[in-house]
Design a protein around this motif. Structure first.
Motif, PDB file in Angstrom:
ATOM      1  N   ILE A 115      44.629  51.001  37.045  1.00 20.25           N
ATOM      2  CA  ILE A 115      43.171  51.053  36.941  1.00 20.25           C
ATOM      3  C   ILE A 115      42.659  49.618  36.925  1.00 20.25           C
ATOM      4  O   ILE A 115      43.198  48.763  36.219  1.00 20.25           O
ATOM      5  CB  ILE A 115      42.724  51.755  35.629  1.00 20.25           C
ATOM      6  N   THR A 116      41.637  49.364  37.705  1.00 17.06           N
ATOM      7  CA  THR A 116      40.986  48.066  37.681  1.00 17.06           C
ATOM      8  C   THR A 116      39.794  48.138  36.738  1.00 17.06           C
ATOM      9  O   THR A 116      38.959  49.027  36.861  1.00 17.06           O
ATOM     10  CB  THR A 116      40.487  47.671  39.089  1.00 17.06           C
ATOM     11  N   VAL A 117      39.741  47.197  35.795  1.00 14.04           N
ATOM     12  CA  VAL A 117      38.582  47.050  34.918  1.00 14.04           C
ATOM     13  C   VAL A 117      37.816  45.824  35.400  1.00 14.04           C
ATOM     14  O   VAL A 117      38.287  44.694  35.248  1.00 14.04           O
ATOM     15  CB  VAL A 117      38.992  46.872  33.435  1.00 14.04           C
ATOM     16  N   GLU A 118      36.684  46.064  36.027  1.00 16.97           N
ATOM     17  CA  GLU A 118      35.845  44.961  36.482  1.00 16.97           C
ATOM     18  C   GLU A 118      35.131  44.355  35.279  1.00 16.97           C
ATOM     19  O   GLU A 118      34.651  45.083  34.401  1.00 16.97           O
ATOM     20  CB  GLU A 118      34.811  45.459  37.496  1.00 16.97           C
ATOM     21  N   VAL A 119      35.059  43.045  35.239  1.00 20.61           N
ATOM     22  CA  VAL A 119      34.420  42.329  34.144  1.00 20.61           C
ATOM     23  C   VAL A 119      33.262  41.519  34.732  1.00 20.61           C
ATOM     24  O   VAL A 119      33.491  40.523  35.429  1.00 20.61           O
ATOM     25  CB  VAL A 119      35.431  41.402  33.424  1.00 20.61           C
ATOM     26  N   GLY A 120      32.044  41.991  34.473  1.00 20.12           N
ATOM     27  CA  GLY A 120      30.867  41.298  34.976  1.00 20.12           C
ATOM     28  C   GLY A 120      30.774  39.888  34.414  1.00 20.12           C
ATOM     29  O   GLY A 120      30.966  39.673  33.221  1.00 20.12           O
ATOM     30  N   GLY A 121      30.500  38.924  35.275  1.00 20.46           N
ATOM     31  CA  GLY A 121      30.402  37.533  34.840  1.00 20.46           C
ATOM     32  C   GLY A 121      31.739  36.923  34.451  1.00 20.46           C
ATOM     33  O   GLY A 121      31.788  35.870  33.824  1.00 20.46           O
ATOM     34  N   GLY A 122      32.833  37.570  34.822  1.00 19.27           N
ATOM     35  CA  GLY A 122      34.169  37.096  34.460  1.00 19.27           C
ATOM     36  C   GLY A 122      34.473  35.680  34.909  1.00 19.27           C
ATOM     37  O   GLY A 122      35.246  34.966  34.272  1.00 19.27           O
ATOM     38  N   ALA A 123      33.837  35.242  35.979  1.00 18.91           N
ATOM     39  CA  ALA A 123      34.054  33.881  36.475  1.00 18.91           C
ATOM     40  C   ALA A 123      33.376  32.841  35.590  1.00 18.91           C
ATOM     41  O   ALA A 123      33.682  31.661  35.680  1.00 18.91           O
ATOM     42  CB  ALA A 123      33.531  33.758  37.904  1.00 18.91           C
ATOM     43  N   TYR A 124      32.483  33.287  34.709  1.00 13.99           N
ATOM     44  CA  TYR A 124      31.701  32.364  33.894  1.00 13.99           C
ATOM     45  C   TYR A 124      32.063  32.392  32.412  1.00 13.99           C
ATOM     46  O   TYR A 124      31.429  31.708  31.615  1.00 13.99           O
ATOM     47  CB  TYR A 124      30.208  32.671  34.057  1.00 13.99           C
ATOM     48  N   ILE A 125      33.067  33.179  32.050  1.00 19.81           N
ATOM     49  CA  ILE A 125      33.458  33.249  30.645  1.00 19.81           C
ATOM     50  C   ILE A 125      34.736  32.453  30.418  1.00 19.81           C
ATOM     51  O   ILE A 125      35.471  32.160  31.359  1.00 19.81           O
ATOM     52  CB  ILE A 125      33.636  34.710  30.161  1.00 19.81           C
ATOM     53  N   ASP A 126      34.996  32.123  29.186  1.00 19.44           N
ATOM     54  CA  ASP A 126      36.214  31.406  28.818  1.00 19.44           C
ATOM     55  C   ASP A 126      37.355  32.425  28.758  1.00 19.44           C
ATOM     56  O   ASP A 126      37.394  33.258  27.853  1.00 19.44           O
ATOM     57  CB  ASP A 126      36.016  30.722  27.467  1.00 19.44           C
TER      58      ASP A 126
ATOM     59  N   LEU B 128      42.392  37.401  33.591  1.00 20.10           N
ATOM     60  CA  LEU B 128      41.438  37.835  34.607  1.00 20.10           C
ATOM     61  C   LEU B 128      41.934  37.450  35.995  1.00 20.10           C
ATOM     62  O   LEU B 128      42.442  36.353  36.204  1.00 20.10           O
ATOM     63  CB  LEU B 128      40.066  37.211  34.357  1.00 20.10           C
ATOM     64  N   GLU B 129      41.768  38.378  36.916  1.00 17.96           N
ATOM     65  CA  GLU B 129      42.199  38.156  38.293  1.00 17.96           C
ATOM     66  C   GLU B 129      40.994  38.146  39.208  1.00 17.96           C
ATOM     67  O   GLU B 129      39.956  38.697  38.888  1.00 17.96           O
ATOM     68  CB  GLU B 129      43.169  39.260  38.722  1.00 17.96           C
ATOM     69  N   GLY B 130      41.158  37.555  40.375  1.00 16.44           N
ATOM     70  CA  GLY B 130      40.103  37.495  41.366  1.00 16.44           C
ATOM     71  C   GLY B 130      39.398  36.155  41.356  1.00 16.44           C
ATOM     72  O   GLY B 130      39.574  35.349  40.453  1.00 16.44           O
TER      73      GLY B 130
ATOM     74  N   GLU C 290      28.826  37.142  42.618  1.00 17.53           N
ATOM     75  CA  GLU C 290      28.316  37.750  41.384  1.00 17.53           C
ATOM     76  C   GLU C 290      29.186  37.436  40.174  1.00 17.53           C
ATOM     77  O   GLU C 290      28.865  37.828  39.065  1.00 17.53           O
ATOM     78  CB  GLU C 290      28.173  39.255  41.567  1.00 17.53           C
ATOM     79  N   GLY C 291      30.291  36.757  40.386  1.00 17.74           N
ATOM     80  CA  GLY C 291      31.117  36.301  39.274  1.00 17.74           C
ATOM     81  C   GLY C 291      32.014  37.345  38.648  1.00 17.74           C
ATOM     82  O   GLY C 291      32.558  37.122  37.573  1.00 17.74           O
ATOM     83  N   ARG C 292      32.185  38.518  39.294  1.00 19.39           N
ATOM     84  CA  ARG C 292      33.034  39.565  38.705  1.00 19.39           C
ATOM     85  C   ARG C 292      34.504  39.256  38.930  1.00 19.39           C
ATOM     86  O   ARG C 292      34.926  38.888  40.014  1.00 19.39           O
ATOM     87  CB  ARG C 292      32.701  40.932  39.307  1.00 19.39           C
TER      88      ARG C 292
END
Length: 118
Positions: free
Chosen positions: A65-76, A82-84, A89-91
């Protein structure tokens, strides 16, 4: 629950490959922790949004299962899980292979960080 979501969940359950149990656990986590997030069936999975912000998504793949994380590119990314690339949109996403991954991959913490980004 919408007919599309109900059908989606029923279809996963019928496949009996373990992904249904993972989706249900993740869905319960999101709906309990973020009751204001709107749940819709889109792109072949469950998408959670708060107005225009795409907060998270749960998408079945062949073996996980993929759990998309909104703004994942902008969090610590404290755990480096985190992959991708994040795209415009930074997911980013987490891959969940079994129920134990939900805790071991800190899904709850990543979702909290995603919620805070908007």
């Amino acid at each position: 629950m919408s007919e599309k979501i109900d059908g989606f969940l029923r279809g996963l359950e019928e496949q009996a490959d373990g992904r249904y149990e993972i989706i249900v656990k993740l869905r319960d986590l999101v709906r309990t922790s973020y009751p204001d997030a709107e749940e819709v069936f889109q792109y072949g999975g469950l998408l959670y949004k708060d107005r225009a912000f795409l907060f998270s998504g749960l998408f079945p793949r062949r073996n996980y299962i993929t759990v998309e994380v909104g703004g994942g590119a902008y969090i610590d990314d404290l755990y480096g899980l985190l992959e991708g690339k994040g795209g415009k949109e930074g997911r980013k996403h987490l891959r969940i292979f079994d129920l134990s991954d939900v805790e071991e991959k800190h899904v709850e913490e990543y979702l909290a960080l995603a919620w805070e980004t908007h």
